[in-house]
Design an enzyme around this catalytic site. Structure first.
Site, short mmCIF file in Angstrom:
data_model
loop_
_atom_site.label_atom_id
_atom_site.label_comp_id
_atom_site.label_asym_id
_atom_site.label_seq_id
_atom_site.Cartn_x
_atom_site.Cartn_y
_atom_site.Cartn_z
N SER A 152 0.82 -1.20 0.00
CA SER A 152 0.00 0.00 0.00
C SER A 152 0.86 1.26 0.00
O SER A 152 1.61 1.49 -0.95
CB SER A 152 -0.96 -0.05 1.19
OG SER A 152 -1.98 0.90 1.08
N ASP A 233 -10.11 -5.44 -3.77
CA ASP A 233 -9.52 -4.41 -2.91
C ASP A 233 -10.39 -3.15 -2.99
O ASP A 233 -10.54 -2.55 -4.06
CB ASP A 233 -8.10 -4.10 -3.40
CG ASP A 233 -7.31 -3.23 -2.45
OD1 ASP A 233 -7.91 -2.27 -1.90
OD2 ASP A 233 -6.11 -3.47 -2.28
N HIS A 264 -7.34 -6.01 0.40
CA HIS A 264 -6.17 -5.19 0.75
C HIS A 264 -5.45 -5.72 2.00
O HIS A 264 -4.46 -5.15 2.41
CB HIS A 264 -6.64 -3.75 1.01
CG HIS A 264 -5.57 -2.71 0.92
ND1 HIS A 264 -5.05 -2.28 -0.29
CD2 HIS A 264 -4.92 -1.99 1.87
CE1 HIS A 264 -4.15 -1.35 -0.08
NE2 HIS A 264 -4.03 -1.15 1.23
#
Length: 286
Positions: A152, A233, A264
């Site tokens: 991320s 996600d 995620h």
């Protein structure tokens, strides 16, 4: 030696040790990191090293405890370093108000805005200061064989740091990275706050040195990059990640994979972490 040992645990073929030290990059604040070192490593036989950069709200423990990285790293004989995601306790006004900015959200850049620039220099910490501290401590790690990956915000950090430093790293990979942050909400929020922005271009030129899509578009040389993103996600659906911006460049040596049904979370990361460690091992041990 400025490193102070905080804790150590036996894991896989070696040990995971947490250290802390006062960081010049972070304005003198103490910072912590974890490092996994296989028991085969020594000053006379140093092992390659892989840095893992965690995402928003995380710290040096998140990837080490949840990532599922260490068994494969141990098998491959690779050290893994887990830095923190930001300074802690800088006392900057507002740094605790928003999970997307401030504590836990350093974005792996060097801040230039007056409010943030004393403490928020995670780029320098990761690329310069932390490697030097590890070298001085003689932990059996070989920084001539160095790769980087992350998740991320940390995926953004891994890709942008790799692309900003041609030849420094053997390879880079990312789980659900923010690929085009100068044009997406996470990055715009961070860059508006951390970077002293004077140009009126869209996006401002001061932001582009931290945008992986821009960096890759202008990158010269061999690339070894792997990116995985889950199709379920929520941040992909909200336009925060934009992996298509990377894949549309059609750069040789860059693979973007969409993993069906994954989100995620660290369930996603731990599923594909062994593949990522093995991917880096190809280059680190070549």
């Amino acid at each position: 030696m400025t490193l102070e040992k905080v804790s150590s645990n036996r894991v896989s073929t070696g040990s995971l040790t947490k250290y802390k030290f006062p960081s010049k990059s972070l304005g003198g604040l103490s910072t912590q990191f974890n490092i996994f070192v296989p028991s085969s490593a020594s000053s006379s036989s140093p092992v390659p090293v892989l840095f893992y950069l965690a995402g928003l709200t995380c710290n040096e423990d998140t990837g080490a405890q949840k990532g599922g990285l260490l068994n494969t790293a141990g098998k491959e004989g690779i050290a893994v370093v887990f830095p923190d995601t930001s300074p802690r306790g800088a006392g900057v006004e507002g740094e605790e108000d928003d999970w997307q900015l401030g504590t836990g959200a350093g974005f792996y850049l060097n801040a230039t805005a007056e409010k943030w620039k004393k403490h928020y220099n995670m780029y320098d910490l990761v690329v310069k200061e932390l490697p030097e501290e590890i070298k001085k401590a003689d932990l059996g790690v070989d920084f001539s064989r160095w790769s980087i990956f992350g998740h991320s915000m940390g995926g953004h950090g891994a890709l942008s740091i790799y692309l900003k430093n041609p030849g420094l790293f053997r390879s880079a990979s990312a789980f659900a990275p923010a690929c085009n942050p100068s044009r997406t909400p996470w990055g715009i929020n961070a860059f508006q706050n951390y970077l002293d922005t004077k140009t009126r271009s869209s996006p401002p030129s001061e932001w582009l040195p931290y945008d992986s899509t821009h960096l890759l578009q202008n990158y010269q040389g061999e690339t070894n990059i792997l990116i995985d993103v889950g199709t379920e996600d929520d941040f992909l659906k909200k336009g925060q990640l934009e992996p298509k911006a990377i894949s549309d460049l059609n750069k040789e040596g860059v693979e973007v994979r969409l993993q069906d049904g994954f989100d995620h979370s660290y369930y996603f990361i731990s599923t594909f972490a062994p593949e990522h460690v093995s991917y880096h091992a190809k280059f680190l041990k070549a």
